[in-house]
Design an enzyme around this catalytic site. Structure first.
Site, PDB file in Angstrom:
ATOM      1  N   ASP A 135     -96.727 -66.154  14.034  1.00 27.92           N
ATOM      2  CA  ASP A 135     -98.132 -65.860  14.342  1.00 27.92           C
ATOM      3  C   ASP A 135     -98.674 -64.921  13.267  1.00 27.92           C
ATOM      4  OD1 ASP A 135    -100.575 -65.259  15.440  1.00 27.92           O
ATOM      5  OD2 ASP A 135     -99.782 -64.550  17.361  1.00 27.92           O
ATOM      6  N   ASP A 184    -103.477 -70.054  13.784  1.00 27.93           N
ATOM      7  CA  ASP A 184    -102.589 -69.072  13.147  1.00 27.93           C
ATOM      8  C   ASP A 184    -101.241 -68.943  13.839  1.00 27.93           C
ATOM      9  OD1 ASP A 184    -103.492 -67.894  15.448  1.00 27.93           O
ATOM     10  OD2 ASP A 184    -103.767 -65.917  14.570  1.00 27.93           O
ATOM     11  N   GLU A 185    -100.874 -69.914  14.648  1.00 22.89           N
ATOM     12  CA  GLU A 185     -99.622 -69.820  15.403  1.00 22.89           C
ATOM     13  C   GLU A 185     -98.899 -71.151  15.401  1.00 22.89           C
ATOM     14  OE1 GLU A 185     -99.499 -68.120  19.523  1.00 22.89           O
ATOM     15  OE2 GLU A 185    -101.646 -68.044  19.133  1.00 22.89           O
TER      16      GLU A 185
HETATM   17 MG   LIG Z   1    -102.451 -64.315  15.223  1.00 20.02          MG
END
Ligand SMILES: [Mg+2]
Length: 407
Positions: A16, A111-112
Site C-alpha cells: 500500500d 495504491d494497494e
Molecule cells: Mg495508500
C-alpha cells in the site's frame, strides 16, 4: 513433508503506497515535502480530503474528512486539487513492478494490491526479501514510499501492512496470526463497521482478542450464523479468500445515443444521474466497488472523447459516481456543445470483501441502506422502476428531447 505440520505455507503480501496522492504531489513539487499537505476538493464546494500527507495527519486530518473540517484542524494546510492522471501513471508503474515479481497480483485500489508470493522463494528469495525488493524498487524508480504486510492470508497481511505504516514492513510468522491480531481494536477486523463495532463494544468486546476468546457458538448465537461465524474465524486470524489476479480490469458502463443531438446541460446531467444509478445498482448486485469513474462524450461528427477520474475511496454509491461524472462534464464539456452520445462507466472494480464499512463516511450508512432497498425493487421490476427525488425534481422541464437507448 513432516507429518502433522502445515502442508504448504502460503505467503500473501499486501502492499500500500503511503499517503499516495500527497506523496506524488511532494514528488512533483519538492517544496511541499514535509509540509502539511492535503489533496482534495475546495471546502466551499463541500470538498472532501482524498489524501493527506503524514505532516497533515499529525493534526488529525484524515482521508474522506470534509475539507472544511480538515482546515479547522490544520489551518495552515496546503490544499491542492489533485492531478489524477499523474496518480494513475504512477499507479500503473508500481503495478508493473509488482507484476514483474509474480502474475498473482490483485490490485484492490489505485495504491494497494495483494500478491500471492507462495513459491516465489527460488526466484526472489524469502518473503521478507521480496517485500524489501518491492520497497526499494518503488522508492528508487517511482520516488514513492510504500508499506508491506506479509502473512499467511490476505486478512492478516492487510492488517500487518496498516500496522507498519508509513514505510513499514511487517511479517507475521505462520501460526502467530491470532496473537498478532489479539491486541488490536475490534474495528480493525474486516466486516466490523461502525454498527457492528458499537454492538460488539456494548458486549464488552474491545479488541480482536476479546472476540477470539469467545466460544464459536456464542459468536454465532449473538451475531448470526453467517456474520457471527465469519467474524469469529477472522478473529482467530483465519481467512481463506484467495488472491484473485486481474480483478481490477473489469468495467461496467451505460451509454445512450440521443435521438436528437443534445446541448442542454440539465438534460445531460439528468441522463448521467440515471446512468450512475444503473451502474451503481449493477456494482452492488455483484458485490463490487469501483475506483474510477469515466464519461464518454461523442460529438455529432462522431469524434469520441473519454475522460476519467480516480475516486478517493472505492464506491458502489450512485451519488459518488454521479458527482465524479458531473465534475468530468464540467471539465471537458463546454456549454452549448451538442452531443450525440453520452456514457457513464466505472472501472478499477474491486471485490468489496477487502474493505471495511468504515471506509464510508458516517452519513453514507443511511444511503447504503436506502440503495439496498432500491436494488431489491429494481431486481423485481427492472432498472427503470425507480426514479430518485433528485432526478424527479428536474423532470418538469419542458421541451426535452426524447432519448432512445443506445446499444
Ligand atoms: Mg495508500
Amino acid at each position: 513433508m513432516t507429518t502433522g505440520g502445515p502442508a504448504v505455507a502460503c505467503w500473501i503480501m499486501h502492499v500500500d503506497l503511503d499517503a499516495f496522492f500527497a506523496s506524488v504531489e511532494e514528488l512533483l513539487n519538492p517544496a511541499l515535502r514535509g509540509k502539511p499537505l492535503v489533496v482534495g476538493g475546495r471546502p466551499e464546494g463541500r470538498g472532501v480530503v482524498s489524501s493527506a500527507s503524514y505532516a497533515a495527519r499529525a493534526y488529525g486530518v484524515r482521508s474522506a474528512m470534509p475539507m472544511a473540517q480538515a482546515l479547522r484542524l490544520c489551518p495552515q494546510a496546503i490544499v491542492v486539487p489533485g492531478r489524477h492522471q499523474e496518480y494513475s501513471r504512477h499507479s500503473h508503474a508500481v503495478m508493473d513492478i509488482l507484476y514483474e515479481i509474480t502474475p498473482a497480483v490483485q490490485q484492490i485500489s489505485i495504491d494497494e494490491a495483494f500478491l500471492d508470493v507462495t513459491g516465489c522463494e527460488r526466484l526472489w528469495g524469502p518473503p521478507e526479501a521480496i517485500g524489501r525488493l518491492i520497497q526499494r524498487r518503488v522508492r528508487e524508480e517511482q520516488g514513492l514510499p510504500i508499506s508491506v504486510g506479509i502473512a499467511a492470508n490476505r486478512l492478516v497481511a492487510k492488517i500487518a501492512c496498516d500496522a507498519g505504516k508509513p514505510q513499514g514492513l511487517v511479517l507475521v510468522p505462520q501460526g502467530e496470526e491470532a496473537a498478532f491480531l489479539a491486541p488490536r481494536p475490534i474495528e480493525t477486523l474486516w466486516g466490523v463497521g461502525q454498527v457492528t463495532g458499537r454492538r460488539l463494544r456494548a458486549l464488552g468486546i474491545a479488541t480482536i482478542g476479546d472476540l477470539a476468546a469467545w466460544d464459536e457458538e456464542r459468536a454465532v448465537r449473538t451475531l448470526g450464523e453467517r456474520h457471527g461465524r465469519g467474524l469469529w474465524r477472522r478473529a482467530q486470524g483465519l481467512d481463506d479468500s484467495p488472491v484473485q489476479p486481474g480483478s481490477e480490469r473489469r468495467s461496467i458502463s451505460q451509454e445512450q445515443t440521443f435521438a436528437h443531438d443534445v446541448a442542454d446541460r440539465l438534460f445531460l446531467e439528468r441522463t448521467m444521474l440515471r446512468m450512475s444509478e444503473a451502474v451503481a445498482a449493477r456494482l452492488r448486485r455483484r458485490g463490487w466497488v469501483a475506483q474510477t469513474v469515466r464519461i464518454k462524450l461523442r460529438d455529432p461528427d462522431f469524434v469520441t472523447q473519454t475522460r476519467q477520474e480516480t475516486l478517493a475511496q472505492p464506491t458502489d454509491q450512485p451519488e459518488a459516481i454521479y458527482e465524479a461524472a458531473r465534475r468530468l462534464l464540467d471539465a471537458h464539456w463546454t456549454a452549448g456543445r451538442p452531443l450525440r452520445l453520452l456514457g457513464v462507466g466505472v472501472d478499477g472494480l474491486l471485490d468489496e470483501a477487502g474493505y471495511q464499512l468504515t471506509l464510508f463516511e458516517r452519513d453514507d450508512q443511511r444511503r447504503i441502506r436506502l440503495n439496498q432497498a432500491l436494488d431489491e425493487i429494481r431486481d423485481r421490476f427492472g432498472d427503470e422502476a425507480i426514479t430518485r427525488a433528485a432526478l424527479l425534481r428536474r423532470q418538469h422541464r419542458p421541451e426535452e428531447p426524447d432519448p432512445t437507448e443506445g446499444v
